[in-house]
Design a protein around this motif. Structure first.
Motif, PDB file in Angstrom:
ATOM      1  N   MET A 129      48.678  78.324  64.676  1.00 37.33           N
ATOM      2  CA  MET A 129      47.624  77.383  64.285  1.00 37.33           C
ATOM      3  C   MET A 129      47.754  77.028  62.813  1.00 37.33           C
ATOM      4  N   ARG A 130      47.994  78.009  62.013  1.00 33.99           N
ATOM      5  CA  ARG A 130      48.152  77.754  60.580  1.00 33.99           C
ATOM      6  C   ARG A 130      49.385  76.885  60.326  1.00 33.99           C
ATOM      7  N   GLU A 131      50.449  77.136  61.063  1.00 36.65           N
ATOM      8  CA  GLU A 131      51.654  76.327  60.904  1.00 36.65           C
ATOM      9  C   GLU A 131      51.374  74.864  61.253  1.00 36.65           C
ATOM     10  N   ALA A 132      50.586  74.647  62.282  1.00 38.03           N
ATOM     11  CA  ALA A 132      50.283  73.285  62.719  1.00 38.03           C
ATOM     12  C   ALA A 132      49.235  72.608  61.846  1.00 38.03           C
ATOM     13  N   GLY A 133      48.497  73.385  61.061  1.00 39.60           N
ATOM     14  CA  GLY A 133      47.435  72.818  60.247  1.00 39.60           C
ATOM     15  C   GLY A 133      46.089  72.820  60.925  1.00 39.60           C
ATOM     16  N   VAL A 134      45.965  73.508  62.069  1.00 39.55           N
ATOM     17  CA  VAL A 134      44.677  73.604  62.764  1.00 39.55           C
ATOM     18  C   VAL A 134      43.700  74.383  61.892  1.00 39.55           C
ATOM     19  N   ASP A 135      42.513  73.791  61.667  1.00 38.99           N
ATOM     20  CA  ASP A 135      41.536  74.465  60.810  1.00 38.99           C
ATOM     21  C   ASP A 135      40.126  74.499  61.412  1.00 38.99           C
ATOM     22  N   LEU A 136      39.998  74.131  62.697  1.00 38.89           N
ATOM     23  CA  LEU A 136      38.711  74.224  63.390  1.00 38.89           C
ATOM     24  C   LEU A 136      39.003  74.547  64.850  1.00 38.89           C
ATOM     25  N   VAL A 137      38.464  75.674  65.322  1.00 43.82           N
ATOM     26  CA  VAL A 137      38.761  76.137  66.677  1.00 43.82           C
ATOM     27  C   VAL A 137      37.465  76.348  67.446  1.00 43.82           C
ATOM     28  N   ALA A 138      37.398  75.752  68.643  1.00 44.71           N
ATOM     29  CA  ALA A 138      36.255  75.946  69.537  1.00 44.71           C
ATOM     30  C   ALA A 138      36.492  77.187  70.390  1.00 44.71           C
ATOM     31  N   LEU A 139      35.542  78.107  70.363  1.00 45.55           N
ATOM     32  CA  LEU A 139      35.625  79.361  71.115  1.00 45.55           C
ATOM     33  C   LEU A 139      34.430  79.510  72.048  1.00 45.55           C
ATOM     34  N   ASN A 140      34.626  80.333  73.062  1.00 41.94           N
ATOM     35  CA  ASN A 140      33.539  80.759  73.947  1.00 41.94           C
ATOM     36  C   ASN A 140      32.921  79.590  74.721  1.00 41.94           C
ATOM     37  N   ILE A 141      33.700  78.578  75.004  1.00 40.47           N
ATOM     38  CA  ILE A 141      33.158  77.467  75.780  1.00 40.47           C
ATOM     39  C   ILE A 141      32.889  77.904  77.211  1.00 40.47           C
ATOM     40  N   PHE A 142      33.837  78.628  77.801  1.00 43.50           N
ATOM     41  CA  PHE A 142      33.660  79.123  79.167  1.00 43.50           C
ATOM     42  C   PHE A 142      33.720  80.651  79.183  1.00 43.50           C
ATOM     43  N   GLY A 143      33.007  81.256  78.251  1.00 39.60           N
ATOM     44  CA  GLY A 143      33.134  82.702  78.072  1.00 39.60           C
ATOM     45  C   GLY A 143      32.123  83.566  78.792  1.00 39.60           C
ATOM     46  N   GLU A 172      18.979  83.712  77.872  1.00 38.19           N
ATOM     47  CA  GLU A 172      19.169  85.113  77.494  1.00 38.19           C
ATOM     48  C   GLU A 172      20.556  85.313  76.890  1.00 38.19           C
ATOM     49  N   LEU A 173      21.551  84.657  77.481  1.00 39.47           N
ATOM     50  CA  LEU A 173      22.904  84.743  76.922  1.00 39.47           C
ATOM     51  C   LEU A 173      22.962  84.103  75.542  1.00 39.47           C
ATOM     52  N   VAL A 174      22.384  82.928  75.399  1.00 39.76           N
ATOM     53  CA  VAL A 174      22.396  82.236  74.104  1.00 39.76           C
ATOM     54  C   VAL A 174      21.736  83.107  73.034  1.00 39.76           C
ATOM     55  N   GLU A 175      20.646  83.764  73.405  1.00 45.74           N
ATOM     56  CA  GLU A 175      19.961  84.641  72.453  1.00 45.74           C
ATOM     57  C   GLU A 175      20.900  85.733  71.954  1.00 45.74           C
ATOM     58  N   LYS A 176      21.631  86.353  72.867  1.00 44.77           N
ATOM     59  CA  LYS A 176      22.549  87.429  72.478  1.00 44.77           C
ATOM     60  C   LYS A 176      23.681  86.896  71.590  1.00 44.77           C
ATOM     61  N   VAL A 177      24.243  85.739  71.962  1.00 43.29           N
ATOM     62  CA  VAL A 177      25.336  85.158  71.174  1.00 43.29           C
ATOM     63  C   VAL A 177      24.845  84.766  69.780  1.00 43.29           C
ATOM     64  N   LEU A 184      31.568  77.348  67.633  1.00 49.11           N
ATOM     65  CA  LEU A 184      31.274  78.426  68.570  1.00 49.11           C
ATOM     66  C   LEU A 184      30.417  77.945  69.732  1.00 49.11           C
ATOM     67  N   GLY A 185      30.968  78.066  70.928  1.00 55.52           N
ATOM     68  CA  GLY A 185      30.234  77.704  72.130  1.00 55.52           C
ATOM     69  C   GLY A 185      29.206  78.755  72.493  1.00 55.52           C
ATOM     70  N   THR A 186      28.147  78.309  73.141  1.00 55.15           N
ATOM     71  CA  THR A 186      27.121  79.244  73.608  1.00 55.15           C
ATOM     72  C   THR A 186      27.540  79.928  74.900  1.00 55.15           C
ATOM     73  N   GLY A 187      28.582  79.428  75.553  1.00 53.41           N
ATOM     74  CA  GLY A 187      29.139  80.101  76.726  1.00 53.41           C
ATOM     75  C   GLY A 187      28.479  79.767  78.045  1.00 53.41           C
ATOM     76  N   THR A 188      27.571  78.792  78.059  1.00 54.98           N
ATOM     77  CA  THR A 188      26.726  78.565  79.234  1.00 54.98           C
ATOM     78  C   THR A 188      27.201  77.446  80.155  1.00 54.98           C
ATOM     79  N   ALA A 189      28.390  76.890  79.915  1.00 60.32           N
ATOM     80  CA  ALA A 189      28.803  75.702  80.670  1.00 60.32           C
ATOM     81  C   ALA A 189      28.925  75.971  82.161  1.00 60.32           C
ATOM     82  N   SER A 190      29.391  77.153  82.537  1.00 54.62           N
ATOM     83  CA  SER A 190      29.542  77.487  83.953  1.00 54.62           C
ATOM     84  C   SER A 190      29.012  78.888  84.206  1.00 54.62           C
ATOM     85  N   ALA A 191      28.218  78.995  85.258  1.00 53.67           N
ATOM     86  CA  ALA A 191      27.626  80.286  85.594  1.00 53.67           C
ATOM     87  C   ALA A 191      28.685  81.242  86.132  1.00 53.67           C
TER      88      ALA A 191
END
Length: 696
Positions: A42-56, A137-142, A88-95
């Motif tokens: 990622m650093r080599e490519a210049g990526v400086d913003l990463v979305a995580l936990n979208i489907f976590g 409840e998940l969003v609260e924990k995250v 940072l994703g809240t992780g709630t997209a899919s149950a």
């Protein structure tokens, strides 16, 4: 980049150092031994913003109430140590499977009353109180765990809300719909009037009798269908607000969700959603089912900028190459990914992000392209990704500037829903095709277009286009009339102004709300069969639609030479006396009573723009060259600087053609670092970005 929706008051602004280059990352798909390699690449490519936990969800809550944040902790810390910020994703997209197994009542129902089951994504009903309870409840924990984490730059609520489940027809949705209707209409008598239920013995005696517009043996009540769309959009927006409220308790980081401003998604009214976002974000993929995918990209980017009220926005997702969900998933040509990306930047994006970082080896999206392809780093794709990252770094100084346009176009999701109803004059005409046709014509003519909502202030524009705005409120139509009365120029196309917000026809002749402004009266629609050509007296060609128009003060510019409206006006022009002391000339309102072929539409809009003194940025003699200007405040659309402002403007030259082109400009090319003296040469398929010389 610092970007904040202008209507959002004291909400937190999204700040990033320069143009963000980002991606979705799904580390849960990979062994931990891969994570450090990924961060290094990622650093080599210049990526400086990463979305995580979208489907976590199923990874951080593998069983009800049992949380495991070790993996997410580790990857957040790795990214932070590398100087990479996190969306940072809240992780709630899919149950997760345990939730739908325990509570099958959350599963959505489609309009035929059948249930859709887990195994894909978004297998939940937006009205489900049970789903919302578990999700929050998940969003609260995250939020509790990461609300103060130094890597988190942006919160990402759910993902592509409503992509698959926007319209749910189950009993819980029915009850929520009835509650929404009670709040909107107060009394059942008022609802009956709004829906015209005297037709087909549909009159209700109680709100409890109302159902969602499930499939019927005949066409459904169109006003009910439109209200169900409004309700469904509001229901998901209410869900977004619920997650937002939880996040606000634990974090001051800005919050957004990714819109889907694209040709095949229409169920959410993003004009209602936009003010709730701290930054506008959009996902866009080239749709190769369309005749002109690149033209649609341009339209979608302009509309996304309109949702941001002209301010910077975030391209949250796009693809490096092929997607996996179209019937024919075409690879992009070399350079096309860069050209697509910089088109979004030209049109106001201050962040360019992709789905996804590393191409999946399993699952439904294993053949969806990624920044790091299956072929690895020894590939043309990877080399272009690295080059794009370096190019975006060289464009950092552009962040915060605004796109310059003196042409606006009205766009309405409500009108889209209503105009494409089951019972309409012709299924050979649809709303979005007419909007796309007008936008594509202006693009061919070299104009940059702002997409604005009906009722928006139009005073900054020299020309306004109103394509097939079937549903329009009185106040929204009045804004257009007042604009013309103040000296503005407008072009209105057929099937506009026909009904009010309750889908009630405006009696007295079409085009209803715009009849007096246009100085015409349409007695009858006269559409034609698919494939039938229409000829105008001028020799111009049209298709699909004609009308039996009477001029009531308007000048007739062209007439139908054949077809069901032969001899009747096809194009009119009405001069409107100014009611403004500041207007030097009267306003002009033109009307198109048919669907003109592209060349004919270009001719009409060219004349309208010239009369309105709306100067194109590009040169229509080079139709493959898209020219867009971004500038600091104080610059006119033609690039000239007003008094008192430091000159800083940037001309994007995007060559979609297969041959080199040249265009006059002076300045510094930020892409190559070369000085441009009078003429910029843009190779086939390339993009040049010129910091313009203010002394030109």
């Amino acid at each position: 980049m610092s970007t904040q929706h202008p209507a959002s008051g004291a909400r937190p602004a999204f700040s990033h150092d320069g143009i963000a280059f980002g991606c979705d990352y799904n580390p849960e798909q990979w062994d931990r031994s891969v994570w450090r390699e990924d961060v290094d690449l990622m650093r080599e490519a210049g990526v400086d913003l990463v979305a995580l936990n979208i489907f976590g969800w199923s990874h951080i809550e593998p069983r009800p109430g049992e949380y495991d944040f070790d993996g997410l902790d580790e990857i957040l810390d790795l990214l932070h140590a590398a100087g990479i910020r996190v969306n940072l994703g809240t992780g709630t997209a899919s149950a997760p499977p345990w939730l739908t197994a325990r509570h099958p009542e959350i599963l959505p129902q489609v309009e035929d009353g059948t249930t859709r089951f887990p195994g894909g994504r978004q297998a939940w009903c937006p009205s489900s109180a049970v789903f919302r309870r578990y999700a929050l409840e998940l969003v609260e924990k995250v939020a509790e765990r990461y609300g103060q984490h130094p890597a988190v730059e942006l919160w990402h609520v759910s993902n592509e809300l409503g992509c698959h489940n926007a319209l749910c027809y189950d009993d819980e949705s029915a009850e929520a719909f009835r509650g929404w209707l009670r709040a909107r209409y107060t009394t059942i008598e008022r609802l009956n009037t709004a829906w015209g239920t005297s037709f087909w013995s549909q009159q209700y005696s109680d709100f409890a009798e109302i159902l969602p517009p499930r499939l019927t043996l005949s066409s459904r009540n169109p006003s009910q269908v439109i209200d169900f769309h409004r309700f469904s959009s509001d229901e998901l927006l209410g869900y977004y607000r619920a997650e937002l409220e939880v996040l606000r308790r634990h974090s001051s980081v800005p919050v957004t969700t990714n819109f889907m401003v694209t040709a095949h998604i229409r169920n959410l009214d993003y004009w209602q959603w936009a003010p709730e976002m701290d930054v506008i974000a959009n996902d866009h993929y080239l749709d190769n089912r369309l005749a002109a995918p690149t033209a649609e990209l341009s339209f979608a980017a302009d509309l996304t900028r309109g949702l941001a009220l002209g301010g910077p926005w975030v391209l949250m997702e796009q693809s490096t190459g092929a997607v996996n969900w179209q019937p024919h998933n075409l690879a992009k040509a070399p350079g096309e990914m860069t050209r697509n990306s910089l088109t979004h930047v030209a049109k106001g994006a201050d962040a360019v992000c992709f789905f996804q970082w590393r191409a999946s080896l399993q699952g439904s999206e294993k053949f969806h392209s990624a920044l790091l392809p299956h072929a690895g780093t020894d590939s043309e794709m990877w080399r272009e990704v690295v080059d794009l990252g370096h190019t975006l770094d060289r464009l950092d100084e552009i962040t915060g500037t605004r796109v310059q346009a003196d042409v606006a176009m009205l766009f309405s999701w409500e009108s889209w829903w209503a105009a494409d109803g089951e019972s309409r004059p012709s299924h050979g005409v649809d709303y979005l095709s007419q909007v796309h046709a007008a936008h594509a014509s202006l693009r061919r003519l070299g104009h940059t277009v702002d997409l604005v909502r009906p009722g928006a202030d139009l005073s900054a524009y020299k020309l306004v286009i109103v394509p097939s705005l079937y549903l329009v409120r009185d106040a929204e139509a009045e804004v257009v009339s007042n604009y013309v009365a103040a000296g503005g120029h407008v072009v209105i196309t057929f099937f506009s102004g026909i009904v009010d917000e309750e889908d009630r026809v405006r009696a007295g002749g079409y085009p209803g709300a715009f009849r007096e402004l246009l100085g015409i009266n349409v007695e009858e629609f006269a559409p034609v069969l698919p494939g039938q050509r229409l000829t105008l007296a001028s020799g111009m060609s049209a298709t699909a639609w004609s009308e039996r128009v009477r001029a009531r003060g308007a000048e007739v510019l062209d007439t139908f030479a054949d077809g069901p409206s032969a001899g009747r006006p096809a194009i009119t022009r009405n001069v409107v006396a100014s009611n403004s002391d500041s207007a030097n000339t009267p306003g002009v309102a033109r009307y198109l009573a048919t669907s003109l072929d592209p060349d004919a539409l270009d001719a009409v809009l060219r004349d309208a723009a010239a009369e309105a003194s709306a100067r194109p940025q590009g040169d229509e003699r080079e139709p493959g060259l898209e020219v867009i200007r971004r500038a600091t405040a104080g610059h006119a659309a033609d690039g000239h600087t007003t008094a008192g402002d430091a000159p800083r403007s940037y001309l994007f030259l995007i060559n979609h053609s297969a041959h080199d082109v040249e265009t006059p400009v002076r300045g510094l090319d930020l892409v190559t670092g070369d000085t441009v003296d009078n003429i910029a040469r843009v190779p086939a398929g390339a993009v040049r970005v010129i910091r313009e010389d203010p002394a030109r």
